[in-house]
Design an enzyme around this catalytic site. Structure first.
Site, PDB file in Angstrom:
ATOM      1  N   LYS A   6       0.801  -1.346   0.271  1.00 34.90           N
ATOM      2  CA  LYS A   6      -0.241  -0.181   0.151  1.00 34.90           C
ATOM      3  C   LYS A   6       1.196   1.499  -0.016  1.00 34.90           C
ATOM      4  CE  LYS A   6      -3.866   1.497   2.447  1.00 34.90           C
ATOM      5  NZ  LYS A   6      -4.600   1.713   3.461  1.00 34.90           N
ATOM      6  N   SER A  81      -9.841   1.508   2.764  1.00 36.94           N
ATOM      7  CA  SER A  81      -8.810   2.204   1.312  1.00 36.94           C
ATOM      8  C   SER A  81      -7.475   1.808   1.042  1.00 36.94           C
ATOM      9  CB  SER A  81      -8.453   3.719   2.279  1.00 36.94           C
ATOM     10  OG  SER A  81      -7.484   2.777   3.629  1.00 36.94           O
ATOM     11  N   SER A 105      -9.385  -0.287   7.050  1.00 28.78           N
ATOM     12  CA  SER A 105      -9.264  -0.130   5.278  1.00 28.78           C
ATOM     13  C   SER A 105      -8.830  -1.488   5.292  1.00 28.78           C
ATOM     14  CB  SER A 105      -8.499   0.750   5.304  1.00 28.78           C
ATOM     15  OG  SER A 105      -9.027   2.412   4.978  1.00 28.78           O
TER      16      SER A 105
HETATM   17  N1  GLN Z   1     -13.290   4.400   5.920  1.00 28.06           N
HETATM   18  C1  GLN Z   1     -12.504   4.695   6.943  1.00 28.06           C
HETATM   19  C2  GLN Z   1     -11.964   6.194   7.179  1.00 28.06           C
HETATM   20  O1  GLN Z   1     -12.702   6.632   6.306  1.00 28.06           O
HETATM   21  C3  GLN Z   1     -11.246   3.733   7.467  1.00 28.06           C
HETATM   22  C4  GLN Z   1      -9.914   4.248   6.621  1.00 28.06           C
HETATM   23  C5  GLN Z   1      -9.087   3.007   7.034  1.00 28.06           C
HETATM   24  O2  GLN Z   1      -9.490   2.129   7.317  1.00 28.06           O
HETATM   25  N2  GLN Z   1      -8.071   3.653   7.001  1.00 28.06           N
HETATM   26  O3  GLN Z   1     -11.753   6.588   8.166  1.00 28.06           O
END
Ligand code: GLN
Length: 414
Positions: A6, A81, A105
């Site tokens: 990532k 994400s 994410s």
């Molecule tokens: N969707 C969640 C957020 O936007 C989690 C994102 C993540 O785990 N990085 O904060």
């Protein structure tokens, strides 16, 4: 083995952008600890993967470089994400992948792309070299196409690191051992709040058939109520945004980050311009909301209250996990949806994280495992357990893998 990483995890001499214009040309002078450990085991870094900008999102649509599509249906989101990592896996572009999970994410894209994704216990995996979004919530973790791969990757990246002060110094088990599907005596708790109205019927149906499968392998199940979960999402977003606003203050385009070439204004206007152009809309929204939540007068009303709720939720999980070995439910409340469908409506999008954020608020480990398909769209089952009990999550994953054919399936990409 080939591994995709990532793009918020630093790789020496390899561009690491966080999918942001702000870091478009950032080349880290060092490797994250997890990357160092992978290289030591001769892993081959096959590429960096797309993500929501600074990991803020659940769809991989907020990337400065454009959205990633879901290999099962190119009109759908791959989740986020860590959407690039999950999509690359199921499209067979890589063997293993790393993601990060602040509020879901890793598990969300694992669920939406039909791969296995594990968020480790807070402190199990070093965050050194992970570009921070919300430090108190996030962990780096594995995404994989088999339970054995997932276990192997966790064994390599896990363990104490003196460079991360929140890393926990306890001996690490060999996660690859003991992969059997014998679940005799396993006590499964089903949080009522994980099966309420917000969760689509189709999702519940597939998760229930997986629960019956676990039962046929020796597990017993019972409903449990965790009433504070009602406030989990609100608490998560306040804490995450507050931490984000503080973490992202360092990107001013002066020391580093995107810089607009204009020297005609004073310092504060240059700073504001760099940040307005360097960051996308979602990131700016969160910096503003987070700054607001921490500001004098509002701190007690929002941030402090959110921390108290966090403690309540942790206590409820602690209690529930005295009675049960594991808590099981869906990973996502709905199957993958259309690209563009929710991006203009942040609140509806935030609601998608309702089932994943509790594991981050508590720091407990959680896994998403493929458990069915609605049409050609994947559904994931989530299991959460006590800290440092990852081997139990892997066992459940292995049980589902050995007794269904969901994990071997691939999208017919043409
Ligand atoms: N969707 C969640 C957020 O936007 C989690 C994102 C993540 O785990 N990085 O904060």
């Amino acid at each position: 083995m080939a591994i995709a990483i990532k793009d918020n995890i630093c790789t020496l001499n390899l561009r690491t952008t966080c999918a942001s214009r702000m870091l478009e040309n950032f080349i880290p002078p060092y490797d994250a600890t997890v990357v160092e450990r992978l290289k030591r085991e001769d892993a081959i870094i096959i590429g960096k993967t797309n993500m929501d900008e600074f990991a803020m999102g659940s769809t991989t649509e907020t990337s400065y470089f454009g959205p990633t599509r879901n290999p099962w249906d190119l009109t759908k989101v791959p989740g986020g994400s860590s959407g690039g990592s999950a999509a690359a896996l199921i499209a067979d572009e890589t063997t293993l992948a790393l993601g990060s999970d602040t509020g879901g994410s890793i598990r969300c894209p694992a669920s939406y792309c039909s791969v296995i994704g594990l968020k480790p216990t807070y402190g199990l995996v070093s965050r050194y070299g992970l570009i921070a979004y919300a430090n108190s919530l996030e962990q780096i973790g594995p995404l994989a196409k088999s339970t054995a791969d997932c276990a192997l990757l966790l064994s390599v990246i896990g363990g104490y690191d003196p460079r991360d002060s929140t890393s926990v110094n306890i001996p690490l088990g060999d996660f690859s051992q003991e992969l059997t599907d014998d679940l005799k005596g396993l006590r499964v708790g089903l949080p009522r709040e994980f099966f309420e109205e917000g969760v689509e019927e189709a999702v519940k149906r597939h998760v229930w058939s997986a629960i019956h499968l676990l039962e046929s392998l020796g597990a017993t199940y019972e409903e449990v109520s965790l009433p504070s979960l009602e406030y989990a999402l609100a608490a998560y977003y306040i804490i995450a945004m507050a931490e984000a606003s503080s973490n992202l203050a360092r990107y001013d385009g002066l020391r580093y980050g995107y810089r607009v070439e204009h020297d005609d204004a004073d310092w504060s206007r240059i700073y504001a311009r760099n940040r307005r152009i360097g960051f996308g809309a979602e990131v700016r929204r969160r910096i503003m909301l987070g700054t607001y939540a921490l500001s004098a007068g509002y701190y007690e009303q929002y941030y402090l209250k959110a921390l108290k709720i966090r403690t309540l939720i942790r206590r409820e999980f602690e209690e529930a996990l005295k009675r049960f070995d594991v808590l099981v439910g869906p990973t996502m409340p709905l199957p993958p949806f259309n690209i563009g469908e929710k991006i203009g409506d942040p609140l509806t999008l935030y609601m998608c994280d309702v089932l994943t954020v509790p594991a981050n608020l508590t720091g407990y480990p959680a896994i998403s495992v493929p458990c069915g398909f609605e049409g050609n769209l994947p559904i994931g089952l989530q299991a959460i357990t006590k800290p440092f009990n990852e081997d139990l999550l892997l066992k459940i994953s292995f049980a589902l893998e050995a007794n269904t054919d969901f994990i071997g399936r691939r999208p017919g990409l043409s």
